[in-house]
Design an enzyme around this catalytic site. Structure first.
Site: not given
Length: 471
Positions: A165-166, A201, A236, A238, A288, A292, A295
């Site tokens: 999730g960032g 990375e 990161h 949203k 990733e 689930r 949002v």
């Protein structure tokens, strides 16, 4: 198995949203709440709720034993975790299934696979999905990491294997701070995610964030519900999401979607999931999997006409997907803005207090977990509402979102409303000339105060929020 009673192991807008569909499907929803949430909107909306502990999430919503005990006490057949909290916790999924109930999510083994970035990347490689180049496997030795980074060349992104999730990302851009960055990333990985492992990375400086919604029946049948663009991010996280991804070739987006489906098929994916990618030019790379509901799922619902929670319930009951890929079509364009109780002038610090005024516009979908008079506490995510607009095209959707934000009134806490308005009307965003770090480079301009005329609320254009509107 027909679900008769569903425990919703969450709070706020997502709990209200899941309960709405459950009730419409003939299922009795039951909530859980902390002591701080005893009078929260999700408790009032759902009607029946079980107290599971004190205010801090670690003492309530994150307590596996307490949630499972609550479900048993009401005779629940299944548990929906929503997002956040225990949604991606494999131990929780195992505890739910051990108690004889349905866990509305992937299998515990799948959660294990995607809860670790290194194993998730391995799964993508096995499925022949493109991944970002970098050092193979996770690293935890500072000297070894430093040597690998120097060999790769800066900039390099350090990613905690347990992050998501960032969160858990640190960009290394300067040799002079390399040791400090590595030590800081290792500490954060250990303290926040329980593991010091880091992935190294290649850094893509001007990429777009495109994610694909997938759904699987757990028996190898997986479909995609097209893509969402989540490029507008702050550190990161949203801010505004939309569907479909505008300005990218459909052939490229189809390739991305097919790869997402193939990854799901290799794992017999069960339930809803989101496969996230970075897009740079005509290349794309796996990031990733969020195993689930997301949002931003309402924008996918808007362009497909599907109720994702209803689909999730169908899968959980063993009835399969009930649709094939060719049954799905894109209808128009949808955009979602997250209205938060936070202060842009104070580095977006959460703003707590009582919502003495909460007035939101008509004519669009609004998912919220608070009403006027409710308190925003320091214990949980300070989201006030999600504003979702669906229109025939992107230009119209953005214009309607901007107008809707003009007619938002919140008093009692600071909000990011002006920030969202500046984004919705930004020419570069309108032309999609943005990337994932675009906001961070323009934050001062986007958050600087602007003179404006006193706000006038026209009759019929605004009203006080009294519950969550239907989808």
């Amino acid at each position: 198995m027909k679900i008769k009673t569903l425990l919703i192991a969450n709070r706020g807008e997502i709990a209200c949203r899941i309960a709405r569909t459950a009730r419409g499907s003939g299922i009795t929803p039951v909530g859980v709440h902390s002591e701080a949430d005893a009078n929260a909107l999700h408790v009032r909306e759902i009607g029946q709720s079980v107290c599971i502990g004190a205010g801090p999430a670690s003492e309530s919503y994150l307590k596996i034993d307490a949630v499972v005990a609550a479900a048993k006490s009401v005779g629940a057949d299944a548990i929906h975790p929503g997002y956040g909290f225990l949604a991606e916790n494999s131990d929780f999924a195992r505890a739910v299934e051990a108690a004889g109930m349905i866990f509305m999510g992937p299998t515990p083994d799948t959660l294990d696979r995607f809860g670790d970035k290194a194993s998730a990347k391995e799964a993508a490689v096995t499925a022949s999905v493109p991944v970002i180049s970098g050092a193979e496997g996770a690293r935890s030795d500072p000297q070894e990491i430093a040597d690998e980074v120097r060999a790769m060349g800066l900039p390099v992104l350090l990613k905690a294997v347990g992050g998501g999730g960032g969160r858990g990302q640190r960009l290394v851009t300067d040799e002079a701070t390399l040791v400090e960055d590595i030590e800081g990333a290792l500490r954060e990985a250990k303290s926040t995610f329980g593991s010091e492992g880091l992935l190294l990375e290649r850094f893509l400086p001007e990429a777009r964030h495109v994610e694909v919604q997938i759904a699987g029946d757990g028996k190898g049948h997986v479909v995609h519900l097209f893509e969402r663009d989540c490029t507008l991010q702050r550190r990161h996280q949203k801010v505004i999401e939309e569907a479909p991804a505008w300005g990218l070739p459909r052939t490229l987006l189809d390739d991305i979607a097919h790869d997402a489906v193939r990854l799901g098929e290799t794992l017999d994916y069960r339930g809803l999931g989101t496969v996230e990618f970075l897009v740079a030019g005509d290349e794309y790379f796996f990031l990733e999997v969020n195993p689930r509901i997301q949002v931003e799922h309402p924008v996918t619902e808007a362009i497909t006409g599907l109720d994702l929670v209803a689909l999730h319930l169908r899968i959980a009951e063993g009835a399969g997907l009930g649709l094939m890929q060719d049954d799905l079509k894109i209808n128009g364009h949808a955009v979602e803005a997250r209205l938060y109780a936070e202060d842009p002038a104070m580095q977006f610090a959460p703003s707590t207090g009582t919502l003495t005024t909460l007035s939101l516009p008509e004519g669009l979908r609004i998912d919220s977990g608070v009403e006027e008079g409710d308190a925003v506490t320091p214990f949980y995510d300070p989201m006030i509402a999600k504003l979702i607009v669906h229109a025939p095209d992107r230009e119209t959707a953005l214009a309607r979102l901007a107008t809707a934000l003009d007619h938002v009134a919140v008093e009692g806490v600071q909000t990011n409303r002006a920030f969202l308005k500046a984004l919705a009307r930004n020419p570069e965003f309108e032309q999609m000339q943005v990337h994932t770090r675009w906001i961070d480079g323009r934050l001062d301009a986007l958050t600087s105060p602007r003179p404006c005329a006193p706000r006038v609320v026209e009759s019929g254009r605004c009203r006080s929020l009294r519950g969550v509107r239907p989808a």
